[in-house]
Write a protein that holds these residues in place. Structure first.
Motif, PDB file in Angstrom:
ATOM      1  N   GLU A 250       2.023  14.449   4.338  1.00  9.53           N
ATOM      2  CA  GLU A 250       2.379  14.271   2.925  1.00  9.53           C
ATOM      3  C   GLU A 250       1.106  14.168   2.095  1.00  9.53           C
ATOM      4  OE1 GLU A 250       6.214  11.527   2.839  1.00  9.53           O
ATOM      5  OE2 GLU A 250       4.823  10.959   4.408  1.00  9.53           O
ATOM      6  N   LEU A 251       0.425  15.287   1.997  1.00  6.49           N
ATOM      7  CA  LEU A 251      -0.890  15.320   1.360  1.00  6.49           C
ATOM      8  C   LEU A 251      -0.877  14.760  -0.063  1.00  6.49           C
ATOM      9  CD1 LEU A 251      -3.817  16.092   1.357  1.00  6.49           C
ATOM     10  CD2 LEU A 251      -3.183  18.476   0.979  1.00  6.49           C
ATOM     11  N   MET A 252       0.082  15.221  -0.895  1.00  6.19           N
ATOM     12  CA  MET A 252       0.107  14.789  -2.292  1.00  6.19           C
ATOM     13  C   MET A 252       0.344  13.284  -2.415  1.00  6.19           C
ATOM     14  SD  MET A 252      -0.438  15.372  -5.288  1.00  6.19           S
ATOM     15  CE  MET A 252      -0.251  16.565  -6.565  1.00  6.19           C
ATOM     16  N   LYS A 253       1.303  12.771  -1.637  1.00  2.00           N
ATOM     17  CA  LYS A 253       1.596  11.332  -1.695  1.00  2.00           C
ATOM     18  C   LYS A 253       0.394  10.507  -1.256  1.00  2.00           C
ATOM     19  CE  LYS A 253       6.539  10.660  -1.277  1.00  2.00           C
ATOM     20  NZ  LYS A 253       7.619  10.183  -0.387  1.00  2.00           N
ATOM     21  N   MET A 254      -0.241  10.963  -0.180  1.00  2.00           N
ATOM     22  CA  MET A 254      -1.402  10.234   0.336  1.00  2.00           C
ATOM     23  C   MET A 254      -2.511  10.229  -0.722  1.00  2.00           C
ATOM     24  SD  MET A 254      -2.578   8.550   2.946  1.00  2.00           S
ATOM     25  CE  MET A 254      -2.111   8.968   4.618  1.00  2.00           C
ATOM     26  N   ALA A 255      -2.755  11.381  -1.326  1.00  2.00           N
ATOM     27  CA  ALA A 255      -3.811  11.470  -2.341  1.00  2.00           C
ATOM     28  C   ALA A 255      -3.480  10.570  -3.533  1.00  2.00           C
ATOM     29  CB  ALA A 255      -3.979  12.909  -2.801  1.00  2.00           C
ATOM     30  N   ARG A 256      -2.218  10.608  -3.950  1.00  2.00           N
ATOM     31  CA  ARG A 256      -1.808   9.815  -5.100  1.00  2.00           C
ATOM     32  C   ARG A 256      -1.973   8.327  -4.833  1.00  2.00           C
ATOM     33  NH1 ARG A 256       3.432  12.379  -7.115  1.00  2.00           N
ATOM     34  NH2 ARG A 256       2.379  13.758  -8.567  1.00  2.00           N
ATOM     35  N   SER A 257      -1.638   7.911  -3.611  1.00  2.79           N
ATOM     36  CA  SER A 257      -1.691   6.484  -3.334  1.00  2.79           C
ATOM     37  C   SER A 257      -3.144   5.995  -3.169  1.00  2.79           C
ATOM     38  CB  SER A 257      -0.802   6.143  -2.139  1.00  2.79           C
ATOM     39  OG  SER A 257      -1.557   5.711  -1.045  1.00  2.79           O
ATOM     40  N   HIS A 258      -4.082   6.932  -3.011  1.00  2.00           N
ATOM     41  CA  HIS A 258      -5.503   6.563  -2.952  1.00  2.00           C
ATOM     42  C   HIS A 258      -6.244   7.037  -4.208  1.00  2.00           C
ATOM     43  CE1 HIS A 258      -5.903   5.108   1.245  1.00  2.00           C
ATOM     44  NE2 HIS A 258      -4.833   5.845   1.423  1.00  2.00           N
ATOM     45  N   ARG A 259      -5.514   7.155  -5.304  1.00  2.00           N
ATOM     46  CA  ARG A 259      -6.034   7.747  -6.541  1.00  2.00           C
ATOM     47  C   ARG A 259      -7.445   7.265  -6.909  1.00  2.00           C
ATOM     48  NH1 ARG A 259      -7.613  10.540  -9.536  1.00  2.00           N
ATOM     49  NH2 ARG A 259      -6.937  11.297 -11.563  1.00  2.00           N
ATOM     50  N   SER A 260      -7.648   5.937  -6.907  1.00  2.00           N
ATOM     51  CA  SER A 260      -8.925   5.418  -7.413  1.00  2.00           C
ATOM     52  C   SER A 260     -10.077   5.694  -6.449  1.00  2.00           C
ATOM     53  CB  SER A 260      -8.826   3.916  -7.669  1.00  2.00           C
ATOM     54  OG  SER A 260      -8.708   3.226  -6.436  1.00  2.00           O
ATOM     55  N   GLU A 261      -9.761   6.086  -5.212  1.00  2.00           N
ATOM     56  CA  GLU A 261     -10.829   6.352  -4.253  1.00  2.00           C
ATOM     57  C   GLU A 261     -11.254   7.818  -4.235  1.00  2.00           C
ATOM     58  OE1 GLU A 261      -9.132   2.750  -1.460  1.00  2.00           O
ATOM     59  OE2 GLU A 261      -9.048   4.789  -0.730  1.00  2.00           O
TER      60      GLU A 261
END
Ligand SMILES: [Zn+2]
Length: 465
Positions: A316-327
């Motif tokens: 779930e690339l998009m979800k993972m990226a979104r949940s680490h937004r600030s990093e």
């Protein structure tokens, strides 16, 4: 995560729609923590009467780095326990749904619940090492400051002799902060003059404040005009260690070869052995702090490499990226580029492709945080030369061709002119004529884009943005 809610104004009773924040994930949005701590959650303004205040809506606070989930569930969240539990369940589900499978952990299912915002804030502060005594002291200091400002200057001496223990660094900074804030306000503020008078009184009559004031005078030249000369001069003069450390951190980018040459000149010109030893110790301290900071940035790169690995391996690339937004910051982009270059060099097509996918997701996230007008302008420029595509975009999104859109265009044209980018300027000019044409067309149907609505347990009408 933002939702749109229909709320009733507590003052005039008129109902209006406003965005509300119900899932606060500090890894996605680190600034949200300050909003919670400051009690500034879901601040809104009534369009009818102008009332400004916080909406008392439930929210879920999530800090993955501490495996922390806190639920704010005010009494307003439901008329009975069942409704309140339903509200809690809905928030937990929407947080779970926002996370990729591998990040859904057990602690999320049992968030600690708070019915008052104050108790939630105190809990967060305690986790950060702020004790009840610290908070009490801070409240006493604020109280003292208020009382002093209400009293006549003639009473200050007596009042302060009873509470002299409260007058410390924090108290002085609070006073200075107030003075600055009022100084920025429009026109002359009588409170501002009284604060300045109180500050001067304290500098004259309180030994602790006098030292603090002298120190802040000492660092002033550097903050007013930060360059190598003011930095060296200030560092040499300031003798307090924490003030030195602050200067070193602030002036880090100025500490190059020329800076150390200047410092060396001071060491060589020292009047006596003692002063020379002091300056040499200062130089070692600067080098130590620099090394610590360099090690910290190396550590950051390693953390980002771990994150990139997670992104490469998730389904779930998009979800993972979104949940680490600030990093997904500059350090992350650096790591991504380095790995892409390496994969290209090694001819690893599969990895190259996956890394490019990560890059695309990153691009999409950046676009999502841009105003829609800027996104449209970017797509239009990408379609330059393809007349049919440009017409389609302009027709479909003609509601975005507003004042803000044309302002963006203006500033881009101005920039292209200054940079001498004649090709870009020509594209923008031909685009401007087309956009003007579509902007004057009537908007097709606003109703078609209205989001779906559901009623939440707290009686708010919630629709996902
Ligand atoms: Zn109102």
């Amino acid at each position: 995560m933002l939702y749109e809610a229909k709320v009733n104004c507590p003052v005039c009773g008129s109902s209006f729609r406003t965005p509300v924040e119900q899932i606060i994930d500090v890894r996605v949005d680190p600034e949200a923590k300050q909003r919670v701590l400051g009690g500034n959650m879901n601040v809104t303004q009534c369009p009818a009467c102008g009332w400004v205040g916080s909406l008392n809506v439930p929210f879920l606070y999530h800090d993955p780095s501490q495996e922390l989930a806190l639920l704010y569930l005010p009494v307003e969240a439901g008329v009975n326990e069942q409704q309140r539990q339903a509200a809690a369940g809905r928030l937990t589900r929407s947080l779970m749904d926002s996370l990729p499978q591998e990040e859904r952990k057990g602690y999320l299912l049992q968030p600690e619940t708070f019915i008052s915002l104050d108790s939630l804030v105190r809990h967060l502060l305690k986790l950060d090492g702020v004790t009840d005594e610290d908070l009490e002291r801070q409240e006493s200091q604020q109280g003292l400051l208020r009382e002093l400002l209400q009293a006549e200057p003639g009473e200050w001496e007596l009042m302060l002799s009873e509470e002299s223990e409260l007058v410390d660094e924090a108290f002085f900074y609070q006073l200075q902060y107030l003075e600055q804030m009022l100084g920025l306000a429009e026109g002359a503020v009588p409170e501002g003059e009284k604060i300045t008078e109180l500050k001067e009184f304290l500098i004259e009559n309180n030994a602790r404040v006098k030292v603090l004031h002298e120190r802040s005078q000492l660092v002033q030249p550097f903050f007013e005009n930060p360059n190598r000369d003011t930095l060296v001069e200030t560092l040499v003069k300031v003798r307090n260690e924490s003030a030195q450390e602050m200067l070193i951190q602030q002036g880090l980018t100025l500490m190059d070869y020329a800076f150390f040459q200047k410092l060396l000149a001071y060491i060589e010109a020292a009047e006596n052995e003692e002063e020379r030893a002091r300056l040499q110790a200062l130089r070692r301290r600067i080098l130590d702090i620099r090394e610590e900071l360099a090690a910290a940035s190396q550590e950051l790169l390693e953390e980002r490499a771990v994150l990139l690995n997670k992104l490469l391996n998730t389904e779930e690339l998009m979800k993972m990226a979104r949940s680490h937004r600030s990093e997904l910051d500059e350090a992350f982009v650096y790591v991504l580029r380095a790995q892409l270059a390496k994969a290209t060099e090694e001819g690893n097509r599969q990895l190259q492709e996956r890394l490019n996918q990560v890059g695309e997701v990153l691009e999409q996230l950046v676009e999502q945080s841009m105003p829609p007008q800027v996104v449209l302008l970017r797509s239009l420029l990408a379609a330059s030369g393809n007349d049919a595509e440009m017409t389609r975009l302009l027709k479909e999104q003609s509601q975005l061709l507003d004042e803000a859109f044309f302002q963006f265009m203006d500033s881009m044209m101005e920039h292209a002119k200054q940079e001498g980018e004649s090709e870009m300027l020509a594209s923008l000019q031909s685009l401007l004529a087309k956009a003007r044409h579509f902007a004057s067309q009537p908007v097709a149907s606003a109703a078609a884009t209205s989001p779906s609505e559901t009623t939440s347990p707290s009686g708010l009408i919630i629709s996902k943005r």
